[in-house]
Motif scaffolding. Structure first.
Motif, PDB file in Angstrom:
ATOM      1  N   ALA A 104       0.836  -1.206   0.000  1.00  0.00           N
ATOM      2  CA  ALA A 104       0.000   0.000   0.000  1.00  0.00           C
ATOM      3  C   ALA A 104       0.871   1.256   0.000  1.00  0.00           C
ATOM      4  CB  ALA A 104      -0.932  -0.002   1.210  1.00  0.00           C
ATOM      5  N   ILE A 105       1.919   1.265   0.806  1.00  0.00           N
ATOM      6  CA  ILE A 105       2.831   2.416   0.821  1.00  0.00           C
ATOM      7  C   ILE A 105       3.493   2.570  -0.543  1.00  0.00           C
ATOM      8  CG2 ILE A 105       5.005   3.301   1.779  1.00  0.00           C
ATOM      9  CD1 ILE A 105       4.105   2.040   4.479  1.00  0.00           C
ATOM     10  N   ARG A 106       3.896   1.465  -1.110  1.00  0.00           N
ATOM     11  CA  ARG A 106       4.544   1.505  -2.434  1.00  0.00           C
ATOM     12  C   ARG A 106       3.591   2.051  -3.496  1.00  0.00           C
ATOM     13  NH1 ARG A 106       8.764  -2.395  -5.195  1.00  0.00           N
ATOM     14  NH2 ARG A 106      10.020  -0.980  -4.016  1.00  0.00           N
ATOM     15  N   ALA A 107       2.302   1.771  -3.340  1.00  0.00           N
ATOM     16  CA  ALA A 107       1.322   2.232  -4.331  1.00  0.00           C
ATOM     17  C   ALA A 107       1.099   3.739  -4.274  1.00  0.00           C
ATOM     18  CB  ALA A 107      -0.004   1.501  -4.124  1.00  0.00           C
ATOM     19  N   VAL A 108       1.271   4.342  -3.100  1.00  0.00           N
ATOM     20  CA  VAL A 108       0.967   5.778  -2.970  1.00  0.00           C
ATOM     21  C   VAL A 108       2.200   6.669  -2.821  1.00  0.00           C
ATOM     22  CG1 VAL A 108      -1.323   5.321  -2.018  1.00  0.00           C
ATOM     23  CG2 VAL A 108       0.599   5.646  -0.466  1.00  0.00           C
ATOM     24  N   ALA A 109       3.307   6.119  -2.388  1.00  0.00           N
ATOM     25  CA  ALA A 109       4.520   6.938  -2.194  1.00  0.00           C
ATOM     26  C   ALA A 109       5.208   7.162  -3.538  1.00  0.00           C
ATOM     27  CB  ALA A 109       5.472   6.247  -1.230  1.00  0.00           C
ATOM     28  N   PRO A 110       5.826   8.309  -3.697  1.00  0.00           N
ATOM     29  CA  PRO A 110       6.581   8.551  -4.939  1.00  0.00           C
ATOM     30  C   PRO A 110       7.681   7.509  -5.109  1.00  0.00           C
ATOM     31  CG  PRO A 110       6.359  10.575  -3.656  1.00  0.00           C
ATOM     32  CD  PRO A 110       5.853   9.464  -2.796  1.00  0.00           C
ATOM     33  N   LEU A 111       7.853   7.030  -6.328  1.00  0.00           N
ATOM     34  CA  LEU A 111       8.839   6.004  -6.632  1.00  0.00           C
ATOM     35  C   LEU A 111      10.236   6.466  -6.226  1.00  0.00           C
ATOM     36  CD1 LEU A 111       9.168   3.218  -7.907  1.00  0.00           C
ATOM     37  CD2 LEU A 111       9.603   4.356 -10.077  1.00  0.00           C
ATOM     38  N   GLY A 112      10.925   5.641  -5.477  1.00  0.00           N
ATOM     39  CA  GLY A 112      12.280   5.956  -5.037  1.00  0.00           C
ATOM     40  C   GLY A 112      12.357   6.863  -3.831  1.00  0.00           C
ATOM     41  N   SER A 113      11.201   7.228  -3.272  1.00  0.00           N
ATOM     42  CA  SER A 113      11.206   8.120  -2.113  1.00  0.00           C
ATOM     43  C   SER A 113      11.677   7.371  -0.873  1.00  0.00           C
ATOM     44  CB  SER A 113       9.807   8.689  -1.869  1.00  0.00           C
ATOM     45  OG  SER A 113       8.935   7.666  -1.436  1.00  0.00           O
ATOM     46  N   TRP A 114      12.044   8.156   0.143  1.00  0.00           N
ATOM     47  CA  TRP A 114      12.463   7.579   1.413  1.00  0.00           C
ATOM     48  C   TRP A 114      11.365   6.687   1.983  1.00  0.00           C
ATOM     49  CZ3 TRP A 114      10.307   7.833   6.234  1.00  0.00           C
ATOM     50  CH2 TRP A 114      11.086   7.336   7.270  1.00  0.00           C
ATOM     51  N   ALA A 115      10.133   7.161   1.939  1.00  0.00           N
ATOM     52  CA  ALA A 115       9.013   6.395   2.503  1.00  0.00           C
ATOM     53  C   ALA A 115       8.846   5.063   1.786  1.00  0.00           C
ATOM     54  CB  ALA A 115       7.716   7.199   2.425  1.00  0.00           C
ATOM     55  N   GLU A 116       8.959   5.080   0.487  1.00  0.00           N
ATOM     56  CA  GLU A 116       8.770   3.854  -0.280  1.00  0.00           C
ATOM     57  C   GLU A 116       9.899   2.869  -0.013  1.00  0.00           C
ATOM     58  OE1 GLU A 116       9.203   1.786  -4.446  1.00  0.00           O
ATOM     59  OE2 GLU A 116      10.381   3.513  -3.827  1.00  0.00           O
ATOM     60  N   GLN A 117      11.114   3.331  -0.043  1.00  0.00           N
ATOM     61  CA  GLN A 117      12.266   2.449   0.104  1.00  0.00           C
ATOM     62  C   GLN A 117      12.450   1.950   1.542  1.00  0.00           C
ATOM     63  OE1 GLN A 117      14.317   0.983  -1.987  1.00  0.00           O
ATOM     64  NE2 GLN A 117      15.591   0.124  -0.381  1.00  0.00           N
ATOM     65  N   SER A 118      12.540   2.843   2.496  1.00  0.00           N
ATOM     66  CA  SER A 118      12.876   2.465   3.862  1.00  0.00           C
ATOM     67  C   SER A 118      11.749   1.730   4.562  1.00  0.00           C
ATOM     68  CB  SER A 118      13.275   3.705   4.657  1.00  0.00           C
ATOM     69  OG  SER A 118      14.391   4.311   4.049  1.00  0.00           O
ATOM     70  N   SER A 119      10.522   2.181   4.360  1.00  0.00           N
ATOM     71  CA  SER A 119       9.408   1.475   5.006  1.00  0.00           C
ATOM     72  C   SER A 119       9.282   0.066   4.451  1.00  0.00           C
ATOM     73  CB  SER A 119       8.098   2.241   4.815  1.00  0.00           C
ATOM     74  OG  SER A 119       7.711   2.249   3.445  1.00  0.00           O
ATOM     75  N   GLY A 120       9.506  -0.086   3.159  1.00  0.00           N
ATOM     76  CA  GLY A 120       9.441  -1.417   2.565  1.00  0.00           C
ATOM     77  C   GLY A 120      10.488  -2.352   3.134  1.00  0.00           C
ATOM     78  N   THR A 121      11.670  -1.832   3.353  1.00  0.00           N
ATOM     79  CA  THR A 121      12.753  -2.643   3.903  1.00  0.00           C
ATOM     80  C   THR A 121      12.446  -3.053   5.342  1.00  0.00           C
ATOM     81  OG1 THR A 121      14.339  -1.523   2.470  1.00  0.00           O
ATOM     82  CG2 THR A 121      15.226  -2.680   4.385  1.00  0.00           C
ATOM     83  N   ALA A 122      12.012  -2.103   6.157  1.00  0.00           N
ATOM     84  CA  ALA A 122      11.682  -2.414   7.554  1.00  0.00           C
ATOM     85  C   ALA A 122      10.492  -3.377   7.629  1.00  0.00           C
ATOM     86  CB  ALA A 122      11.383  -1.130   8.317  1.00  0.00           C
ATOM     87  N   LEU A 123       9.493  -3.170   6.785  1.00  0.00           N
ATOM     88  CA  LEU A 123       8.324  -4.061   6.797  1.00  0.00           C
ATOM     89  C   LEU A 123       8.676  -5.448   6.271  1.00  0.00           C
ATOM     90  CD1 LEU A 123       5.628  -1.479   5.771  1.00  0.00           C
ATOM     91  CD2 LEU A 123       5.628  -2.823   7.887  1.00  0.00           C
ATOM     92  N   TYR A 124       9.595  -5.544   5.324  1.00  0.00           N
ATOM     93  CA  TYR A 124      10.090  -6.839   4.857  1.00  0.00           C
ATOM     94  C   TYR A 124      10.714  -7.598   6.031  1.00  0.00           C
ATOM     95  CZ  TYR A 124      13.124 -10.208   2.470  1.00  0.00           C
ATOM     96  OH  TYR A 124      13.772 -11.359   2.070  1.00  0.00           O
TER      97      TYR A 124
END
Length: 129
Positions: free
Chosen positions: A25-45
């Protein structure tokens, strides 16, 4: 009252799926390559990996599961240095979700950020299974 292994495993499966859904969901709404998209995805992984380890090994303690999850995450990240995950990810979304594609040393910091709070929360709650 102790929770049964079946209920615990179901809760961990739900937690893992919740982490995956949140990351997507974050990946769908956050700008591609943004801090939110990258870092949150890594922590959630990493959080999802911890829940997956707890699902597969319900008798493992939170700290043991945390160590296994962190070893998996760091191992997968370092494996990306070989180029094999990138090649597999080019043809498979599943491989990309599990192994990633490109090494990022910052991810090595974000993995514990996704795991340590879960270990602490379960340890403080006295959840030993």
């Amino acid at each position: 009252m102790p929770i049964s292994h079946g209920r615990f495993r179901l809760a961990m499966l739900g937690a893992a799926l919740g982490c995956l859904a949140t990351a997507l969901a974050i990946r769908a709404v956050a700008p591609l390559g943004s801090w939110a998209e990258q870092s949150s995805g890594t922590a959630l992984y990493a959080s999802m990996t911890w829940a997956g380890v707890r699902f597969l090994g319900p008798r493992l303690g939170p700290l043991t599961a945390g160590g296994i999850a962190l070893a998996w995450c760091w191992g997968a990240e370092l494996f990306q240095l070989t180029g094999i995950p990138a090649a597999l990810s080019a043809d498979s979304l599943a491989a990309r979700l599990v192994l990633g594609a490109a090494f990022d040393p910052v991810d090595l910091i974000w993995y514990p950020i996704g795991i340590v709070p879960l270990v602490i929360a379960h340890h403080r709650r006295g959840v030993t299974r």
